[in-house]
Write a protein that holds these residues in place. Structure first.
Motif, PDB file in Angstrom:
ATOM      1  N   GLY A  33       0.795  -1.223   0.000  1.00 15.54           N
ATOM      2  CA  GLY A  33       0.000   0.000   0.000  1.00 15.54           C
ATOM      3  C   GLY A  33       0.830   1.276   0.000  1.00 15.54           C
ATOM      4  N   SER A  34       2.061   1.192  -0.461  1.00 13.60           N
ATOM      5  CA  SER A  34       2.936   2.367  -0.440  1.00 13.60           C
ATOM      6  C   SER A  34       2.288   3.553  -1.160  1.00 13.60           C
ATOM      7  CB  SER A  34       4.273   2.048  -1.104  1.00 13.60           C
ATOM      8  OG  SER A  34       5.066   3.224  -1.199  1.00 13.60           O
ATOM      9  N   ARG A  35       2.328   4.698  -0.517  1.00 14.43           N
ATOM     10  CA  ARG A  35       1.753   5.912  -1.114  1.00 14.43           C
ATOM     11  C   ARG A  35       2.807   6.708  -1.890  1.00 14.43           C
ATOM     12  NH1 ARG A  35      -1.725   9.113   2.991  1.00 14.43           N
ATOM     13  NH2 ARG A  35       0.331   9.717   3.700  1.00 14.43           N
ATOM     14  N   TRP A  36       4.060   6.307  -1.801  1.00 12.99           N
ATOM     15  CA  TRP A  36       5.160   7.015  -2.475  1.00 12.99           C
ATOM     16  C   TRP A  36       5.019   7.003  -3.990  1.00 12.99           C
ATOM     17  CZ3 TRP A  36       9.324   9.935  -3.121  1.00 12.99           C
ATOM     18  CH2 TRP A  36      10.241   9.604  -4.119  1.00 12.99           C
ATOM     19  N   TRP A  37       4.901   5.809  -4.585  1.00 14.62           N
ATOM     20  CA  TRP A  37       4.863   5.702  -6.050  1.00 14.62           C
ATOM     21  C   TRP A  37       3.649   6.415  -6.651  1.00 14.62           C
ATOM     22  CZ3 TRP A  37       9.424   4.651  -7.735  1.00 14.62           C
ATOM     23  CH2 TRP A  37      10.275   3.837  -6.989  1.00 14.62           C
ATOM     24  N   PRO A  38       2.434   6.251  -6.089  1.00 17.50           N
ATOM     25  CA  PRO A  38       1.300   7.019  -6.619  1.00 17.50           C
ATOM     26  C   PRO A  38       1.478   8.538  -6.463  1.00 17.50           C
ATOM     27  CG  PRO A  38       0.498   5.146  -5.357  1.00 17.50           C
ATOM     28  CD  PRO A  38       1.994   5.231  -5.128  1.00 17.50           C
ATOM     29  N   ALA A  39       2.023   8.987  -5.338  1.00 13.82           N
ATOM     30  CA  ALA A  39       2.231  10.429  -5.137  1.00 13.82           C
ATOM     31  C   ALA A  39       3.233  10.976  -6.148  1.00 13.82           C
ATOM     32  CB  ALA A  39       2.711  10.717  -3.715  1.00 13.82           C
ATOM     33  N   ASN A 144       1.004   8.351   8.275  1.00 10.60           N
ATOM     34  CA  ASN A 144       0.904   9.810   8.316  1.00 10.60           C
ATOM     35  C   ASN A 144      -0.501  10.234   7.902  1.00 10.60           C
ATOM     36  OD1 ASN A 144       1.196  12.554   8.243  1.00 10.60           O
ATOM     37  ND2 ASN A 144       2.882  12.573   6.790  1.00 10.60           N
ATOM     38  N   ALA A 145      -1.405  10.246   8.875  1.00  9.56           N
ATOM     39  CA  ALA A 145      -2.810  10.563   8.599  1.00  9.56           C
ATOM     40  C   ALA A 145      -3.032  12.045   8.306  1.00  9.56           C
ATOM     41  CB  ALA A 145      -3.668  10.139   9.789  1.00  9.56           C
ATOM     42  N   HIS A 146      -2.038  12.888   8.577  1.00  5.31           N
ATOM     43  CA  HIS A 146      -2.188  14.329   8.315  1.00  5.31           C
ATOM     44  C   HIS A 146      -2.276  14.627   6.816  1.00  5.31           C
ATOM     45  CE1 HIS A 146      -1.528  15.294  12.479  1.00  5.31           C
ATOM     46  NE2 HIS A 146      -0.384  14.671  12.482  1.00  5.31           N
ATOM     47  N   TYR A 147      -1.772  13.715   6.006  1.00  3.94           N
ATOM     48  CA  TYR A 147      -1.739  13.953   4.557  1.00  3.94           C
ATOM     49  C   TYR A 147      -2.401  12.803   3.811  1.00  3.94           C
ATOM     50  CZ  TYR A 147       1.301  17.930   5.249  1.00  3.94           C
ATOM     51  OH  TYR A 147       1.798  19.154   5.635  1.00  3.94           O
ATOM     52  N   GLN A 150      -4.346  12.648  -1.923  1.00  2.00           N
ATOM     53  CA  GLN A 150      -4.428  13.812  -2.815  1.00  2.00           C
ATOM     54  C   GLN A 150      -3.597  14.978  -2.283  1.00  2.00           C
ATOM     55  OE1 GLN A 150      -5.546  13.993  -5.907  1.00  2.00           O
ATOM     56  NE2 GLN A 150      -4.760  16.080  -5.967  1.00  2.00           N
ATOM     57  N   GLN A 151      -3.664  15.223  -0.998  1.00  3.94           N
ATOM     58  CA  GLN A 151      -2.891  16.323  -0.410  1.00  3.94           C
ATOM     59  C   GLN A 151      -1.392  16.019  -0.473  1.00  3.94           C
ATOM     60  OE1 GLN A 151      -4.030  17.401   3.577  1.00  3.94           O
ATOM     61  NE2 GLN A 151      -2.782  19.252   3.557  1.00  3.94           N
ATOM     62  N   LEU A 152      -1.045  14.759  -0.301  1.00  2.00           N
ATOM     63  CA  LEU A 152       0.357  14.350  -0.430  1.00  2.00           C
ATOM     64  C   LEU A 152       0.857  14.659  -1.837  1.00  2.00           C
ATOM     65  CD1 LEU A 152       2.658  12.825   1.078  1.00  2.00           C
ATOM     66  CD2 LEU A 152       1.730  10.724   0.106  1.00  2.00           C
ATOM     67  N   ALA A 153       0.074  14.294  -2.851  1.00  2.00           N
ATOM     68  CA  ALA A 153       0.454  14.566  -4.245  1.00  2.00           C
ATOM     69  C   ALA A 153       0.555  16.076  -4.495  1.00  2.00           C
ATOM     70  CB  ALA A 153      -0.546  13.930  -5.202  1.00  2.00           C
TER      71      ALA A 153
END
Length: 183
Positions: A33-39, A144-147, A150-153
């Protein structure tokens, strides 16, 4: 886990440290579930979502990847302040050697501790390493629930625009892509 480096990259991204799954796989941001590659893609740095096994392609787009601390952990919060300070010193040496235009540290807490900047916030920093400019991005960890994604991207895209990198997530002729490559 090996660094993805080349001389004079546009942006050298720096994770805090490898997670246990990534270390076991020998690949960066290798959790399912890494959010790095999609961001990275949604922000326009890459033309598509890359798989962890494709990390060595990052220099194709002027991008690199390293970590501040080499020791794998379940959570970055397991690292000591001393490890972060020592990691920042090692990272500084890498930056002096490879001379990227921008260093993007993925985690404000690690940046604050490692570089002794307790008031730092996400975004551009007044600190430079040689000629390299620094930007702090949110940690892409799912913890990191703060981001949300979409906000991360959006935060990643702020850096991309500051670095004058065209939006690679859209074709050059796409009406939504009003950015052109730097001259």
């Amino acid at each position: 886990m090996k660094d993805i480096l080349a001389p004079e990259l546009d942006v050298l991204f720096c994770g805090i440290n490898p997670g246990l799954s990534s270390a076991a796989a020998g690949l960066p941001f290798a959790t399912r579930g890494s959010r790095w590659w999609p961001a990275l893609h949604r922000s326009g740095f890459t033309p598509r979502v890359l798989a962890p096994a494709e990390a060595d392609q990052l220099p194709t787009w002027g991008l690199g990847l390293t970590t501040m601390v080499r020791r794998p952990t379940t959570k970055a919060a397991e690292l000591t302040r001393a490890e972060l300070v020592a990691g920042a010193a090692e990272l500084t040496k890498r930056v002096h050697t490879w001379r990227p235009q921008w260093l993007a540290i993925l985690g404000v807490t690690a940046f604050r501790a490692g570089y002794g900047r307790p008031e730092a916030i996400v975004g551009p920093q007044d600190l430079r390493i040689g000629e390299t400019k620094l930007w702090v991005l949110p940690n892409p960890s799912g913890l990191n629930a703060h981001y949300p994604p979409q906000q991360l991207a959006e935060e990643f895209a702020r850096l991309r625009r500051a670095a004058a990198i065209p939006d690679r997530s859209r074709p050059a002729g796409d009406p939504g892509n009003d950015e052109s490559p730097p001259a």
